[in-house]
Enzyme design. Sequence first.
Site, PDB file in Angstrom:
ATOM      1  N   ARG A 268      -6.597 -29.557 -18.955  1.00  0.00           N
ATOM      2  CA  ARG A 268      -6.248 -29.376 -17.539  1.00  0.00           C
ATOM      3  C   ARG A 268      -5.396 -30.517 -16.993  1.00  0.00           C
ATOM      4  NH1 ARG A 268      -8.912 -30.831 -13.345  1.00  0.00           N
ATOM      5  NH2 ARG A 268     -10.933 -30.967 -14.361  1.00  0.00           N
TER       6      ARG A 268
ATOM      7  N   TYR B 273      10.895 -11.585  -6.238  1.00  0.00           N
ATOM      8  CA  TYR B 273       9.847 -10.995  -7.064  1.00  0.00           C
ATOM      9  C   TYR B 273       8.643 -10.666  -6.167  1.00  0.00           C
ATOM     10  CZ  TYR B 273       6.157 -10.597 -10.516  1.00  0.00           C
ATOM     11  OH  TYR B 273       5.108 -10.153 -11.271  1.00  0.00           O
TER      12      TYR B 273
ATOM     13  N   ASP C  53      13.790 -19.484  -8.903  1.00  0.00           N
ATOM     14  CA  ASP C  53      13.112 -18.721  -9.943  1.00  0.00           C
ATOM     15  C   ASP C  53      14.220 -18.280 -10.901  1.00  0.00           C
ATOM     16  OD1 ASP C  53      12.006 -16.695 -11.501  1.00  0.00           O
ATOM     17  OD2 ASP C  53      10.620 -16.068  -9.926  1.00  0.00           O
TER      18      ASP C  53
ATOM     19  N   LYS D 269       8.358 -13.629 -19.543  1.00  0.00           N
ATOM     20  CA  LYS D 269       9.552 -12.816 -19.741  1.00  0.00           C
ATOM     21  C   LYS D 269      10.384 -13.347 -20.914  1.00  0.00           C
ATOM     22  CE  LYS D 269       7.595 -10.958 -16.295  1.00  0.00           C
ATOM     23  NZ  LYS D 269       7.879 -11.298 -14.898  1.00  0.00           N
TER      24      LYS D 269
HETATM   25  C1  LIG Z   1       7.205 -11.683 -13.749  1.00  0.00           C
HETATM   26  C2  LIG Z   1       7.880 -12.552 -12.774  1.00  0.00           C
HETATM   27  C3  LIG Z   1       7.192 -13.539 -12.065  1.00  0.00           C
HETATM   28  C4  LIG Z   1       5.689 -13.733 -12.179  1.00  0.00           C
HETATM   29  O1  LIG Z   1       5.305 -14.085 -13.465  1.00  0.00           O
HETATM   30  P1  LIG Z   1       3.852 -13.795 -14.069  1.00  0.00           P
HETATM   31  O2  LIG Z   1       3.944 -14.412 -15.410  1.00  0.00           O
HETATM   32  O3  LIG Z   1       3.641 -12.316 -14.046  1.00  0.00           O
HETATM   33  O4  LIG Z   1       2.846 -14.482 -13.185  1.00  0.00           O
HETATM   34  C5  LIG Z   1       7.911 -14.346 -11.196  1.00  0.00           C
HETATM   35  N1  LIG Z   1       9.234 -14.177 -11.020  1.00  0.00           N
HETATM   36  C6  LIG Z   1       9.930 -13.234 -11.682  1.00  0.00           C
HETATM   37  C7  LIG Z   1      11.387 -13.093 -11.436  1.00  0.00           C
HETATM   38  C8  LIG Z   1       9.278 -12.384 -12.574  1.00  0.00           C
HETATM   39  O5  LIG Z   1       9.980 -11.444 -13.213  1.00  0.00           O
END
Ligand SMILES: *Cc1c(COP(=O)(O)O)cnc(C)c1O
Length: 383
Positions: free
Chosen positions: A46, A100, A172, A197
Amino acid sequence: MAKNGLNTVCIHTGEVTDEQFKGAVSPLYMSTSYAYENVAIKRYPRYFNTPNQEAICTKLAALEGTDEALIFGSGMAAVSNALLAFLKAGDHVILQQSLYGGTYNLVVEVFENYGISYSFTEGLTRKDFETVIQDSTKVIYVETPSNPLLAITDLEMIVALAKEHNLISMIDNTFASPVNQNPHHLGIDIVIHSATKYLGGHSDILAGAICASTVHIQQIFKLAINLGGNLSDYTVWLLERSIKTLGIRVKAQNENAMQLAQYLENHKLVDKVYYPGLKSHPDHEIAKKQMSGFGGMLSFELNESIDSMAFIGNLSLIKPSMSLAGVESTILSPVKTSHALVPQEERNKQGIKDNLLRFSVGIEDLEDIIADLDLAFEKTNNK
Ligand SMILES: *Cc1c(COP(=O)(O)O)cnc(C)c1O
């Protein structure tokens, strides 16, 4: 020593050398208990400082060109830790429209409870951002390319605005991946990924990452260690394995997506294609300026003579699926899934039509993907 290229970084940077057995890959350390006497670092999962966590963070920082990185248990853990580390009661944050869904929900469902106010922009121009800046604004948050319409936010413009108003800038960067876009090089402070992703890339890992300067990472760390959103070392180790092929996977996805965008744009049963690599994309010039590749995500509107659900049902190689960025091609209808809860009026405003499909392009052979689409068009059109 010469700076290593992308694939060398993906494969080697940060790796833990196996002194004991000389194995070729980083050993996996599952310990939750480490010695505390005569050690330079007191390690604990952690605290984000196990050998495998340090290995992956060194690699991620190298990929984004930042001093440091932190790895989290999900993309949303990364998003929430990044935002909350720089916002306190009385502060204001501006966020771009069409984020998102999870990020949008975090802001509208949680922030008010902590006295943090927020504004979403109406569009993506400098004026759209400027008009919502207040005296108490601390953070500017963007996501480009956006989901599902692949709109592009001009990062140079965001960096200039952040400097002028003394704001922390955050992006992001999930859709582009570090292969196609390195926002920190352009001056963005904090780069966030859902590693679920492209970084994971095989639809079997849930993880998140933040890449930033040492000063900013330290501030995020102070919150993160208390919130406890670290990723288990086993998954950290799997993610290190996955990233070895990040460069070749994403480049294959870029190429397939470009070809498929052109194929779809020329198809008589498709009304519109959204892909930043196409000259017809309204933000193509900005995309060219800030991206080195245009990514594996595209969206398209079917002609109204075609029923989109029947079309998806007639595909066989390309699977209807919620998430994205795996090596396999998947497709979804935003109005039936990610945007099902967004009211029709708001969807219209954002330009998300009922017959829009979002396509996460995989690395299968292009001819096979096209054959699958061809057959689905034929079958759906003949009914
Ligand atoms: C999937 C996604 C997230 C969130 O990610 P998780 O791993 O599902 O918590 C945030 N931003 C974008 C652009 C995403 O595609």
